[in-house]
Design a protein around this motif. Sequence first.
Motif, PDB file in Angstrom:
ATOM      1  N   VAL A   1      -7.038  14.544   0.124  1.00  0.00           N
ATOM      2  CA  VAL A   1      -6.240  15.413   0.987  1.00  0.00           C
ATOM      3  C   VAL A   1      -5.059  15.871   0.151  1.00  0.00           C
ATOM      4  CG1 VAL A   1      -4.791  15.562   3.032  1.00  0.00           C
ATOM      5  CG2 VAL A   1      -6.906  14.221   3.100  1.00  0.00           C
ATOM      6  N   ASN A   2      -4.828  17.206   0.094  1.00  0.00           N
ATOM      7  CA  ASN A   2      -3.836  17.750  -0.818  1.00  0.00           C
ATOM      8  C   ASN A   2      -4.098  17.181  -2.213  1.00  0.00           C
ATOM      9  OD1 ASN A   2      -2.832  19.065   1.405  1.00  0.00           O
ATOM     10  ND2 ASN A   2      -1.098  17.696   1.702  1.00  0.00           N
ATOM     11  N   GLU A   3      -3.110  16.620  -2.860  1.00  0.00           N
ATOM     12  CA  GLU A   3      -3.303  15.957  -4.162  1.00  0.00           C
ATOM     13  C   GLU A   3      -2.874  14.498  -4.068  1.00  0.00           C
ATOM     14  OE1 GLU A   3      -1.040  18.305  -6.873  1.00  0.00           O
ATOM     15  OE2 GLU A   3      -2.515  19.923  -6.944  1.00  0.00           O
ATOM     16  N   TRP A   4      -3.068  13.903  -2.905  1.00  0.00           N
ATOM     17  CA  TRP A   4      -2.608  12.545  -2.667  1.00  0.00           C
ATOM     18  C   TRP A   4      -3.558  11.518  -3.298  1.00  0.00           C
ATOM     19  CZ3 TRP A   4      -1.452  12.790   3.336  1.00  0.00           C
ATOM     20  CH2 TRP A   4      -0.429  13.732   3.557  1.00  0.00           C
ATOM     21  N   SER A   5      -2.979  10.390  -3.660  1.00  0.00           N
ATOM     22  CA  SER A   5      -3.744   9.221  -4.105  1.00  0.00           C
ATOM     23  C   SER A   5      -3.147   7.993  -3.448  1.00  0.00           C
ATOM     24  CB  SER A   5      -3.688   9.071  -5.630  1.00  0.00           C
ATOM     25  OG  SER A   5      -4.462  10.064  -6.272  1.00  0.00           O
ATOM     26  N   ILE A   6      -3.977   6.997  -3.220  1.00  0.00           N
ATOM     27  CA  ILE A   6      -3.522   5.777  -2.569  1.00  0.00           C
ATOM     28  C   ILE A   6      -3.666   4.595  -3.517  1.00  0.00           C
ATOM     29  CG2 ILE A   6      -5.789   5.286  -1.544  1.00  0.00           C
ATOM     30  CD1 ILE A   6      -4.259   4.166   0.900  1.00  0.00           C
ATOM     31  N   GLY A   7      -2.671   3.695  -3.464  1.00  0.00           N
ATOM     32  CA  GLY A   7      -2.715   2.481  -4.266  1.00  0.00           C
ATOM     33  C   GLY A   7      -2.559   1.256  -3.381  1.00  0.00           C
TER      34      GLY A   7
ATOM     35  N   ALA B   1       0.871  -1.172   0.000  1.00  0.00           N
ATOM     36  CA  ALA B   1       0.000   0.000   0.000  1.00  0.00           C
ATOM     37  C   ALA B   1       0.906   1.219   0.000  1.00  0.00           C
ATOM     38  CB  ALA B   1      -0.928  -0.002   1.207  1.00  0.00           C
ATOM     39  N   PHE B   2       0.541   2.249  -0.756  1.00  0.00           N
ATOM     40  CA  PHE B   2       1.401   3.436  -0.834  1.00  0.00           C
ATOM     41  C   PHE B   2       0.565   4.666  -1.154  1.00  0.00           C
ATOM     42  CE2 PHE B   2       1.167   1.573  -5.028  1.00  0.00           C
ATOM     43  CZ  PHE B   2       0.995   2.663  -5.869  1.00  0.00           C
ATOM     44  N   ILE B   3       1.154   5.831  -0.876  1.00  0.00           N
ATOM     45  CA  ILE B   3       0.526   7.114  -1.197  1.00  0.00           C
ATOM     46  C   ILE B   3       1.489   7.903  -2.075  1.00  0.00           C
ATOM     47  CG2 ILE B   3      -0.280   9.328  -0.274  1.00  0.00           C
ATOM     48  CD1 ILE B   3      -1.197   7.900   2.218  1.00  0.00           C
ATOM     49  N   LEU B   4       0.954   8.477  -3.168  1.00  0.00           N
ATOM     50  CA  LEU B   4       1.723   9.377  -4.026  1.00  0.00           C
ATOM     51  C   LEU B   4       1.287  10.805  -3.763  1.00  0.00           C
ATOM     52  CD1 LEU B   4       1.643   7.589  -7.523  1.00  0.00           C
ATOM     53  CD2 LEU B   4       3.330   7.335  -5.697  1.00  0.00           C
TER      54      LEU B   4
ATOM     55  N   TYR C   1       1.993   4.149 -15.843  1.00  0.00           N
ATOM     56  CA  TYR C   1       0.735   4.580 -16.449  1.00  0.00           C
ATOM     57  C   TYR C   1      -0.353   4.750 -15.388  1.00  0.00           C
ATOM     58  CZ  TYR C   1      -3.708   4.281 -18.914  1.00  0.00           C
ATOM     59  OH  TYR C   1      -4.986   4.522 -19.360  1.00  0.00           O
ATOM     60  N   MET C   2      -0.463   3.766 -14.487  1.00  0.00           N
ATOM     61  CA  MET C   2      -1.497   3.864 -13.448  1.00  0.00           C
ATOM     62  C   MET C   2      -1.186   4.989 -12.472  1.00  0.00           C
ATOM     63  SD  MET C   2      -2.788  -0.031 -12.610  1.00  0.00           S
ATOM     64  CE  MET C   2      -1.176  -0.807 -12.496  1.00  0.00           C
ATOM     65  N   CYS C   3       0.100   5.242 -12.223  1.00  0.00           N
ATOM     66  CA  CYS C   3       0.458   6.371 -11.351  1.00  0.00           C
ATOM     67  C   CYS C   3       0.066   7.700 -11.988  1.00  0.00           C
ATOM     68  CB  CYS C   3       1.954   6.342 -11.055  1.00  0.00           C
ATOM     69  SG  CYS C   3       2.460   5.002  -9.952  1.00  0.00           S
ATOM     70  N   GLN C   4       0.191   7.796 -13.324  1.00  0.00           N
ATOM     71  CA  GLN C   4      -0.268   8.996 -14.011  1.00  0.00           C
ATOM     72  C   GLN C   4      -1.775   9.178 -13.853  1.00  0.00           C
ATOM     73  OE1 GLN C   4       1.229   8.168 -17.946  1.00  0.00           O
ATOM     74  NE2 GLN C   4       3.061   9.444 -17.653  1.00  0.00           N
TER      75      GLN C   4
END
Length: 399
Positions: free
Chosen positions: A217-223, A147-150, A186-189
């Motif tokens: 929150v902010n511009e974060w996304s979680i995978g 699990a990670f947050i960008l 690609y999915m991170c984009q």
Amino acid sequence: PTIAEFASQTVRNEISRMYQSVEITGSIARLSDPSIPYEEKAAIMDALCGKHGWLYYIIRDVEGKDLSLAESEFNELHHSRALSGETTISDVEWNDYFEVFIIFISVPLWEDGIVGGTVAGSITVVLDGMEMSDIMTDLAIGKNGNAFILNGEGACIAHTDDNMVFNFVNPIETFETTGKWRQLAYMCQEMLKGNTGVGPYNIDGESRLMAYLPVEVNEWSIGISIPYSEFLTEVWLSIIITVISVFIMLSVVIIIAKKIGNSLAAPITVCIKRMQKLAEGDLSTPVEEVKTNKETLLLADATKMIVEQVNRIIKDIDYLLSEMSSGNFCAESRIGDHAYVGDFSQILKFIKMVNVNLTQTLREINVGSSQVESGAVQMAESAQSLAEGATEQAGSIQV
């Protein structure tokens, strides 16, 4: 995807919890009171840092001046947003002073502690940035799940693998510079665009499946990712568990249904057999005792009452007819007229009518026989008189 939604909501809840603990600090009136020495305010903040595990804090006035008079390198943007009444959180970043990754939260400092009133400055609290990675560890699925947050630039600011954070890994930049991780990049984009989705990717020869969603929150996304092999194992395991559970549930339902069916069928069968015997003229066999639920017990009791009532009435009719055949037309019902309820009352009525009519007929026969007897006596007397007259007449002739 449900898993990603749950993970995103969990992160928002944790950030909200962080916000609340810091926002309470902004409503402490003594911290905004200019007459209180900074040393006293520092003592309050030191106690709160010990309680919540904060690394550091900064108290600023409206002009942005650090009340500790120390040089501050923290982002002025967060201070200005705090002055507008907002609570903000930074990205996870490296701090040379603490030599750890940190995040900081800035909140308004309310004058006189009145939330929503006048802003007297801001409070910035510094937290251990690896707390976010700890949350990721809790959200990872399976043995080898990640699990990670960008952040808004595509860099990992939280990851189950701390090295991904320590090395400032950016999958998009990695693909652009090395050509690796094309599918992941690609999915991170897509994540940076704020999209939601799920898809496969291959990394270091391992096929994985990932779901992603904005954190808001902010511009974060979680995978959330998991190896295909482990995913399929989990799926098959879930299917097997589901099938076994369904089989067990069906078995239990069948057993319960049979038990309930038998408890209903047994007393009904008893009642049917007894009613059949009643139809065959059997009035003496008692109804079997039934110990079951309320409804079927009522049925058995009703059957018993029918048999007993019909038996009483038939026996009483037998008694009345027997007495009448013996010449006793004064016999009364031994069970009382009230026992002949409903249509049975007509039977008793007709028996009484037969009794009355037979009595009347017999009386008339008795009167007729009395009259015949009287006429016979008169005829006998007349014959005797005639005989005597004839005798007398014969005697007269002889003389």
